[in-house]
Scaffold this active site. Structure first.
Site, mmCIF file in Angstrom:
data_model
loop_
_atom_site.group_PDB
_atom_site.id
_atom_site.type_symbol
_atom_site.label_atom_id
_atom_site.label_comp_id
_atom_site.label_asym_id
_atom_site.label_seq_id
_atom_site.Cartn_x
_atom_site.Cartn_y
_atom_site.Cartn_z
ATOM 1 N N HIS A 19 0.875 -1.174 0.000
ATOM 2 C CA HIS A 19 0.000 0.000 0.000
ATOM 3 C C HIS A 19 0.916 1.230 0.000
ATOM 4 C CE1 HIS A 19 -4.346 1.270 1.063
ATOM 5 N NE2 HIS A 19 -3.690 2.389 0.791
ATOM 6 N N ASN B 291 -2.302 -2.541 -3.662
ATOM 7 C CA ASN B 291 -3.443 -1.654 -3.504
ATOM 8 C C ASN B 291 -3.359 -0.530 -4.530
ATOM 9 O OD1 ASN B 291 -5.767 -0.426 -1.936
ATOM 10 N ND2 ASN B 291 -4.309 1.264 -1.968
ATOM 11 N N GLU B 292 -4.368 -0.405 -5.363
ATOM 12 C CA GLU B 292 -4.502 0.730 -6.266
ATOM 13 C C GLU B 292 -3.207 1.069 -7.006
ATOM 14 O OE1 GLU B 292 -6.371 4.116 -4.512
ATOM 15 O OE2 GLU B 292 -8.128 2.994 -3.898
ATOM 16 N N TYR C 42 -14.822 5.377 -4.487
ATOM 17 C CA TYR C 42 -15.198 6.572 -3.723
ATOM 18 C C TYR C 42 -16.185 7.458 -4.469
ATOM 19 C CZ TYR C 42 -11.594 5.195 -0.480
ATOM 20 O OH TYR C 42 -10.871 4.488 0.442
ATOM 21 N N GLU D 101 -12.390 -1.044 -0.419
ATOM 22 C CA GLU D 101 -12.429 0.282 0.211
ATOM 23 C C GLU D 101 -13.666 1.026 -0.279
ATOM 24 O OE1 GLU D 101 -8.970 2.804 -0.343
ATOM 25 O OE2 GLU D 101 -7.624 1.152 0.167
ATOM 26 N N TRP E 63 -13.583 2.162 4.425
ATOM 27 C CA TRP E 63 -12.374 2.967 4.595
ATOM 28 C C TRP E 63 -12.774 4.182 5.380
ATOM 29 C CZ3 TRP E 63 -7.317 2.019 3.790
ATOM 30 C CH2 TRP E 63 -6.465 3.094 4.110
ATOM 31 N N TRP F 135 -2.436 10.853 3.262
ATOM 32 C CA TRP F 135 -1.451 11.116 2.217
ATOM 33 C C TRP F 135 -1.156 12.610 2.082
ATOM 34 C CZ3 TRP F 135 0.691 6.681 2.114
ATOM 35 C CH2 TRP F 135 -0.069 5.510 2.173
HETATM 36 C C1 PNW Z 1 -7.251 5.496 -1.634
HETATM 37 N N1 PNW Z 1 -7.449 9.597 -6.669
HETATM 38 O O1 PNW Z 1 -6.509 6.564 -2.122
HETATM 39 C C2 PNW Z 1 -6.269 4.703 -0.800
HETATM 40 O O2 PNW Z 1 -6.240 3.335 -1.044
HETATM 41 C C3 PNW Z 1 -6.318 5.018 0.662
HETATM 42 O O3 PNW Z 1 -5.061 4.789 1.227
HETATM 43 C C4 PNW Z 1 -6.816 6.433 0.878
HETATM 44 O O4 PNW Z 1 -6.716 6.864 2.190
HETATM 45 C C5 PNW Z 1 -8.243 6.463 0.386
HETATM 46 O O5 PNW Z 1 -8.355 6.004 -0.963
HETATM 47 C C6 PNW Z 1 -8.924 7.825 0.487
HETATM 48 O O6 PNW Z 1 -8.281 8.756 -0.349
HETATM 49 C C7 PNW Z 1 -6.827 7.300 -3.243
HETATM 50 O O7 PNW Z 1 -6.915 10.701 -6.757
HETATM 51 C C8 PNW Z 1 -6.170 8.511 -3.407
HETATM 52 O O8 PNW Z 1 -8.152 9.137 -7.591
HETATM 53 C C9 PNW Z 1 -6.376 9.257 -4.533
HETATM 54 C C10 PNW Z 1 -7.238 8.808 -5.518
HETATM 55 C C11 PNW Z 1 -7.895 7.606 -5.377
HETATM 56 C C12 PNW Z 1 -7.681 6.850 -4.224
#
Ligand code: PNW
Length: 471
Positions: A122, A166-167, A298, A372, A419, A427
């Site tokens: 991650h 992860n991602e 999200y 998440e 999440w 971050w």
């Molecule tokens: C994810 N975007 O992060 C991560 O897996 C987590 O660690 C994080 O805390 C969570 O989502 C909430 O942000 C992302 O810019 C960060 O598309 C940025 C993006 C998507 C996911």
């Protein structure tokens, strides 16, 4: 099939976190810096100069945190292993004290009847590997496979669900393209090279895990597959949608699920790179049989063709000079109408339904997990010290309803991970954005379950959606 608000028998109610966002203890037990330590300690990279040095001190408070999980009635907890805790230089023998932390954590989970779901990566690449070139270099994929084997052998007896990456989109395109994530590089070729080596790393690690793990263990990957929508039916907007979809989704699920990059990805990015870093056999390696697919969701993305404007993202990532979308400079990200979270992300549960249905078609027969889903709100304790977060309850209710609808429509969704368990280091946004079901007072490290935590505990206990207003 059970009633419309009841979930299938055995549905897993979980919560997720990641190592750098919660552990702290960055210099303990032999851990060395990851790219996120370096990045967060570089002035101007994170809001307020926040770092994960202490975070929510989970490294020392994991017992208390597992007790909170039990109070929430969680069936599973998704966490990540910090690579530089286990293999400080990213190569060579493992540090036993680092592995011991994850042995203690998983023992604690199992003793409370909570299934551990382990993410190997991650985003906390050992800094030494970045110094040697990082994800744009092919060797990093081999280093990752070695690390996966170490962790697999150490914890395979107690962890059944393994997630390689992860991602990877964030690792490649925010880390090396827009530079808003560590290591903060802004080179579109490096970003595409990183994406390829992450695909390779996933395949090599999956092969390695198959020999290290007992047969019952399952291997998956978590993709932040984007739901990309066109602003209009205009062919130019539709083409913008197609191109962003390839760069967000196909670039990873193509190799991992089908053993090939989408052909149009090569033509779309031809001005950026000739993809000569892809070697014979790489796509066969990346394409390993998987036991499940993790999807993080999200908000959807709304795009239009914008021939004169550089790519900007409605969520702020990539706004400005450097785009996380190589070769798509003429695409604009448009803010969706309607309600938004503290991240500025629109609230749209239909996107989660669409995503689950898309991967039901893309990967027939593969069990899906929402690894998440959640929202940041400006939570504050009231005078009695309680934290009321009705907006998060509404968000969770809407998204879990979308999961339930997808199940009715034929998606094989086995579980859902909120999440996040705890407020944590978000971050580049530092501690300013709170995603937790449990509030953390960063001055005292005191944990206070928010009203959404009680709502979620009721869902987990009854295996059904409580009414939206119920606390
Ligand atoms: C994810 N975007 O992060 C991560 O897996 C987590 O660690 C994080 O805390 C969570 O989502 C909430 O942000 C992302 O810019 C960060 O598309 C940025 C993006 C998507 C996911």
């Amino acid at each position: 099939m059970p009633g419309p608000t009841t979930f299938p028998h055995g549905f897993l109610w979980g919560a997720a976190t990641s190592a750098y966002q919660i552990e702290g203890a960055v210099r303990e037990d032999g851990r060395t810096p990851s790219v996120w330590d370096t990045f967060s300690h570089t002035p101007g990279r994170t809001a307020g100069g926040d770092t994960g040095d202490i975070a929510v001190d989970h490294y020392h408070r994991y017992r208390e945190d597992v007790a909170l999980m039990r109070d929430l009635g969680l069936g599973s907890y998704r966490f990540s292993v910090s690579w530089p805790r286990v293999q400080p230089t990213g190569r060579g023998p493992a540090v036993q004290r680092g592995l011991d932390f994850y042995r203690r954590l998983t023992d604690e989970l199992l003793s409370r009847g909570i299934q551990p779901a382990l993410t190997l990566y991650h985003w906390d690449l050992p800094q030494e590997l970045e110094d040697a070139g990082g994800w744009p270099e092919r060797d990093t994929a081999h280093r990752f496979a070695e690390y996966a084997g170490i962790v697999g052998e150490a914890l395979g007896d107690r962890v059944d669900l393994w997630i390689t990456l992860n991602e990877p989109w964030c690792s490649a395109f925010l880390g090396y393209g827009s530079g808003v994530h560590a290591p903060g590089r802004t080179d579109p070729v490096a970003a595409l090279r990183a994406a390829h080596h992450l695909n390779l790393a996933h395949g090599l690690a999956t092969q390695r895990l198959r020999t290290a793990l007992p047969a019952r263990a399952r291997v998956a990957v978590s993709l932040n597959s984007s739901v990309v929508r066109a602003l209009s039916a205009d062919p130019a907007d539709e083409d913008a949608r197609r191109r962003i979809d390839r760069l967000a989704n196909g670039v990873f699920h193509g190799p991992m699920l089908h053993g090939a990059y989408p052909a149009d990805l090569f033509t779309d990015t031809a001005r950026v790179t000739d993809w000569s870093f892809v070697r014979d056999g790489d796509l066969v390696t990346a394409h390993q049989p998987l036991d499940a697919l993790g999807l993080n969701y999200y908000t959807p993305s709304l795009v239009s063709s914008a021939p004169d404007s550089p790519t900007t993202r409605a969520d702020g990532h990539g706004a400005g000079a450097h785009s996380p979308w190589p070769g798509a400079d003429d695409v604009a990200f448009v803010q969706s109408p309607g309600e938004r979270t503290e991240m500025g992300w629109s609230v749209d549960p239909t996107g989660l339904h669409d995503l689950l249905m898309r991967y039901t078609r893309e990967a027939p027969g593969l069990p899906l997990y929402v690894t998440e889903n959640g929202a940041a709100y400006d939570d504050k304790p009231d005078a009695d010290g309680r934290v009321h977060d009705p907006q998060r309850i509404a968000y969770l209710h809407g998204h879990l309803s979308a999961v339930r609808r997808a199940i009715t429509d034929g998606a094989d969704v086995r579980g859902y991970y909120l999440w996040s368990l705890l407020d944590n280091f978000e971050w580049a946004y530092g501690y300013a954005k709170r995603f937790g079901a449990v509030y953390v007072d960063y001055a005292t490290q005191e944990r206070t379950p928010k009203s959404s935590a009680r709502w979620y505990a009721r869902a987990a206990r009854t295996n059904a959606l409580p009414a939206r207003t119920e606390r």
